[in-house]
Design a protein around this motif. Structure first.
Motif, PDB file in Angstrom:
ATOM      1  N   MET A  20     -15.769 -10.551  -6.244  1.00 33.40           N
ATOM      2  CA  MET A  20     -15.276 -10.289  -5.062  1.00 33.40           C
ATOM      3  C   MET A  20     -14.354 -11.289  -4.378  1.00 33.40           C
ATOM      4  SD  MET A  20     -18.856  -9.253  -3.318  1.00 33.40           S
ATOM      5  CE  MET A  20     -18.230  -9.113  -1.654  1.00 33.40           C
ATOM      6  N   LEU A  21     -14.553 -12.901  -5.072  1.00 29.28           N
ATOM      7  CA  LEU A  21     -13.805 -13.891  -4.759  1.00 29.28           C
ATOM      8  C   LEU A  21     -12.390 -13.813  -4.735  1.00 29.28           C
ATOM      9  CD1 LEU A  21     -16.355 -16.580  -6.294  1.00 29.28           C
ATOM     10  CD2 LEU A  21     -16.251 -15.856  -3.711  1.00 29.28           C
ATOM     11  N   GLY A  29      -3.251 -17.418  -0.989  1.00 30.40           N
ATOM     12  CA  GLY A  29      -3.755 -16.594  -1.908  1.00 30.40           C
ATOM     13  C   GLY A  29      -3.053 -15.361  -2.032  1.00 30.40           C
ATOM     14  N   THR A  30      -3.266 -14.586  -3.291  1.00 28.69           N
ATOM     15  CA  THR A  30      -2.536 -13.075  -3.418  1.00 28.69           C
ATOM     16  C   THR A  30      -3.685 -12.077  -3.419  1.00 28.69           C
ATOM     17  OG1 THR A  30      -2.860 -13.511  -5.773  1.00 28.69           O
ATOM     18  CG2 THR A  30      -0.816 -14.370  -4.821  1.00 28.69           C
ATOM     19  N   GLY A  31      -4.837 -12.135  -3.011  1.00 25.44           N
ATOM     20  CA  GLY A  31      -5.730 -11.274  -3.103  1.00 25.44           C
ATOM     21  C   GLY A  31      -6.191 -10.613  -1.747  1.00 25.44           C
ATOM     22  N   PHE A  32      -5.357 -10.880  -0.818  1.00 23.39           N
ATOM     23  CA  PHE A  32      -5.829 -10.144   0.482  1.00 23.39           C
ATOM     24  C   PHE A  32      -5.047  -9.016   0.755  1.00 23.39           C
ATOM     25  CE2 PHE A  32      -2.601 -13.471   1.390  1.00 23.39           C
ATOM     26  CZ  PHE A  32      -1.841 -13.017   2.143  1.00 23.39           C
ATOM     27  N   GLY A  33      -4.116  -8.700  -0.075  1.00 22.97           N
ATOM     28  CA  GLY A  33      -3.171  -7.393  -0.003  1.00 22.97           C
ATOM     29  C   GLY A  33      -3.764  -6.196   0.332  1.00 22.97           C
ATOM     30  N   HIS A  39       3.871  -2.814  -2.243  1.00 22.55           N
ATOM     31  CA  HIS A  39       4.553  -4.048  -2.672  1.00 22.55           C
ATOM     32  C   HIS A  39       3.620  -4.475  -3.861  1.00 22.55           C
ATOM     33  CE1 HIS A  39       1.826  -5.971   0.005  1.00 22.55           C
ATOM     34  NE2 HIS A  39       2.337  -5.741   0.903  1.00 22.55           N
ATOM     35  N   ARG A  40       3.856  -5.684  -4.302  1.00 22.30           N
ATOM     36  CA  ARG A  40       3.131  -6.297  -5.696  1.00 22.30           C
ATOM     37  C   ARG A  40       1.481  -6.343  -5.241  1.00 22.30           C
ATOM     38  NH1 ARG A  40       4.516 -11.615  -9.123  1.00 22.30           N
ATOM     39  NH2 ARG A  40       2.918 -11.514 -10.467  1.00 22.30           N
ATOM     40  N   MET A  41       1.660  -7.175  -4.148  1.00 25.85           N
ATOM     41  CA  MET A  41      -0.071  -7.332  -3.752  1.00 25.85           C
ATOM     42  C   MET A  41      -0.868  -6.188  -3.545  1.00 25.85           C
ATOM     43  SD  MET A  41       0.695 -10.834  -1.441  1.00 25.85           S
ATOM     44  CE  MET A  41      -0.834 -10.730  -0.750  1.00 25.85           C
ATOM     45  N   GLY A  42      -0.211  -5.354  -2.918  1.00 25.69           N
ATOM     46  CA  GLY A  42      -0.691  -4.094  -2.763  1.00 25.69           C
ATOM     47  C   GLY A  42      -1.445  -3.364  -4.004  1.00 25.69           C
ATOM     48  N   ARG A  43      -0.201  -3.254  -5.121  1.00 29.80           N
ATOM     49  CA  ARG A  43      -0.376  -2.693  -6.263  1.00 29.80           C
ATOM     50  C   ARG A  43      -1.613  -3.238  -6.950  1.00 29.80           C
ATOM     51  NH1 ARG A  43       5.208  -2.681  -6.563  1.00 29.80           N
ATOM     52  NH2 ARG A  43       5.131  -4.241  -8.040  1.00 29.80           N
ATOM     53  N   GLN A  44      -1.614  -4.578  -7.073  1.00 28.37           N
ATOM     54  CA  GLN A  44      -2.769  -5.500  -7.490  1.00 28.37           C
ATOM     55  C   GLN A  44      -4.058  -5.161  -6.907  1.00 28.37           C
ATOM     56  OE1 GLN A  44      -1.287  -9.472  -6.901  1.00 28.37           O
ATOM     57  NE2 GLN A  44      -0.424  -9.579  -9.059  1.00 28.37           N
ATOM     58  N   ALA A  45      -4.281  -4.906  -5.592  1.00 25.84           N
ATOM     59  CA  ALA A  45      -5.324  -4.621  -4.968  1.00 25.84           C
ATOM     60  C   ALA A  45      -5.896  -3.256  -5.209  1.00 25.84           C
ATOM     61  CB  ALA A  45      -5.340  -4.634  -3.411  1.00 25.84           C
ATOM     62  N   LYS A  46      -4.751  -2.234  -5.223  1.00 23.59           N
ATOM     63  CA  LYS A  46      -5.215  -0.962  -5.780  1.00 23.59           C
ATOM     64  C   LYS A  46      -5.581  -0.723  -7.310  1.00 23.59           C
ATOM     65  CE  LYS A  46      -3.313   3.707  -5.928  1.00 23.59           C
ATOM     66  NZ  LYS A  46      -2.208   4.676  -5.830  1.00 23.59           N
ATOM     67  N   ALA A  47      -5.094  -1.653  -8.296  1.00 21.73           N
ATOM     68  CA  ALA A  47      -5.563  -1.729  -9.438  1.00 21.73           C
ATOM     69  C   ALA A  47      -6.964  -1.852  -9.504  1.00 21.73           C
ATOM     70  CB  ALA A  47      -4.728  -2.663 -10.297  1.00 21.73           C
ATOM     71  N   ALA A  48      -7.433  -3.049  -8.798  1.00 26.32           N
ATOM     72  CA  ALA A  48      -8.902  -3.571  -8.659  1.00 26.32           C
ATOM     73  C   ALA A  48      -9.621  -2.542  -8.294  1.00 26.32           C
ATOM     74  CB  ALA A  48      -8.911  -4.665  -7.599  1.00 26.32           C
ATOM     75  N   ILE A  49      -9.185  -1.613  -7.294  1.00 20.24           N
ATOM     76  CA  ILE A  49     -10.036  -0.726  -6.831  1.00 20.24           C
ATOM     77  C   ILE A  49     -10.149   0.596  -7.684  1.00 20.24           C
ATOM     78  CG2 ILE A  49      -9.911   1.331  -5.211  1.00 20.24           C
ATOM     79  CD1 ILE A  49      -8.977  -0.724  -3.039  1.00 20.24           C
ATOM     80  N   GLU A  50      -9.086   0.844  -8.699  1.00 18.42           N
ATOM     81  CA  GLU A  50      -9.218   1.844  -9.488  1.00 18.42           C
ATOM     82  C   GLU A  50     -10.158   1.616 -10.726  1.00 18.42           C
ATOM     83  OE1 GLU A  50      -8.371   5.029  -9.006  1.00 18.42           O
ATOM     84  OE2 GLU A  50      -7.735   3.925  -7.067  1.00 18.42           O
TER      85      GLU A  50
END
Length: 358
Positions: A20-21, A29-33, A39-50
């Motif tokens: 979670m951290l 930071g880059t994890g609050f997207g 955009h890139r931060m959003g795609r990273q967050a979506k990848a974590a969800i998937e």
């Protein structure tokens, strides 16, 4: 303090906390997207969800999809309200309030009886207009394991859907077939505030929570990467430790039965998750007992209805009198419970209970 209330909630697994951290990063930071941003931060967050979706799906039957929700209550509402209108919703007498109250509010509710051991017999007739059957896999108050495969078959034979509340089963025992399955992360060492509804392949639900059309168009709202990543990590850890956790609980259960000799067990001893010890001592003042054992965290019933003053509907459904139900306690233990904690808790509880008999 000694924590023995695992049915109410479980301690957060270190693996879940670590996952979670990153998604709790603040400025810089880059994890609050937002996982729904392109955009890139959003795609990273979506990848974590998937990734988490895959981890959670690994403990469900093959096929189907995982729809993230705020918890099991929302998942159950989505299943009952989103699977159709009209007809009867048949529910076991020992379902959680999230099922009982939602079924009542959604239309006609038919209650299925349970035996003295807490099992819901599949020989009962369903109303001819039953559209949905709801029988939980493991009861949260007495730990009874239901014949869910048989109920699924019976529902199909009646042209009805089957919803299984697997909140107390997921991550502990194999979750069996159903049309829809509801779970909550904080019951298997994940964070509070996140859960899921598994929906079998080919079943389409109506949108209940309208808005932006997230989660396959049936559950709108921005998802939390932190909560979902924690849930995924907790699911992965539960899968890896399934046998180890089960063996540990079995050892604690056998010792607990020895330590609480003389108390009466509520519900089945065999068809049961053995991390749930619901016992009674006739004439016991449970409120006084809890006051005298403040360092031991246990329950007088379901924590979801604590403070209501009502007698447990589960204990009444298995034939206990109001007096017997009110003299019952529930001890819940699991992965992080030690033998020393069980023994210390039993010593304190037994001593306080004997004091009441003097």
């Amino acid at each position: 303090m000694i924590y023995l209330d695992y049915q109410a909630t479980t301690p957060l697994a270190p693996e879940a906390r670590d996952a979670m951290l990153r998604w709790l990063d603040g400025p810089g930071g880059t994890g609050f997207g937002n996982p729904h941003s392109p955009h890139r931060m959003g795609r990273q967050a979506k990848a974590a969800i998937e990734l988490a979706r895959e981890q959670v799906a690994a403990l469900f039957p093959a096929g189907g999809k995982v729809v993230f929700t705020s918890g099991a209550t929302e998942a159950i509402n989505l299943a009952i309200r989103g699977s159709g209108k009209g007809g009867t919703v048949s529910v076991s007498a020992i379902e959680h309030a999230a099922v009982l109250d939602t079924a009542q509010d959604a239309g006609k509710r038919h209650v299925l009886n349970v035996a003295a051991d807490g099992q819901c017999n599949t020989k009962q007739d369903l109303p001819a207009d039953t559209r949905l059957v709801c029988v939980m896999q493991v009861n949260n108050e007495i730990g009874t394991i239901q014949p869910t495969l048989e109920w699924h078959r019976k529902a199909k034979a009646s042209n009805a859907l089957y919803l299984c509340d697997a909140v107390q089963a997921y991550g502990k025992i194999e979750v069996t077939g159903a049309d829809m399955i509801a779970i909550s992360a904080h019951k298997f060492h994940g964070p509070k505030g996140v859960g899921a509804l598994w929906v079998r392949e080919g079943l389409d639900l109506d949108e209940v929570q309208t808005g932006g059309g997230q989660e396959f168009g049936i559950r709108s709202g921005t998802l939390s990467p932190a909560l979902i990543a924690g849930m995924g990590a907790a699911a992965a850890e539960a899968k890896d430790r399934l046998e180890q956790d089960r063996d540990h609980v079995e050892t604690l259960w056998k010792r607990a039965l020895e330590l609480f000799e003389g108390w009466k067990l509520n519900g089945s001893a065999e068809a049961r998750w053995h991390g749930n010890l619901n016992i009674r001592r006739d004439g016991l003042d449970v409120n006084r007992l809890m006051s005298d054992c403040r360092e031991v965290m246990f329950s007088a019933g379901s924590a979801c209805a604590s403070g209501s003053g009502r007698t447990s509907h589960v204990l009444e459904a298995i034939g206990l009198s109001k007096a017997q139900a009110k003299s019952s306690i529930r001890l819940g233990f699991g992965r992080y419970t030690t033998m020393d904690e069980i023994e210390q808790a039993a010593k304190a509880i037994n001593s306080a209970a004997r004091e009441q008999e003097l």
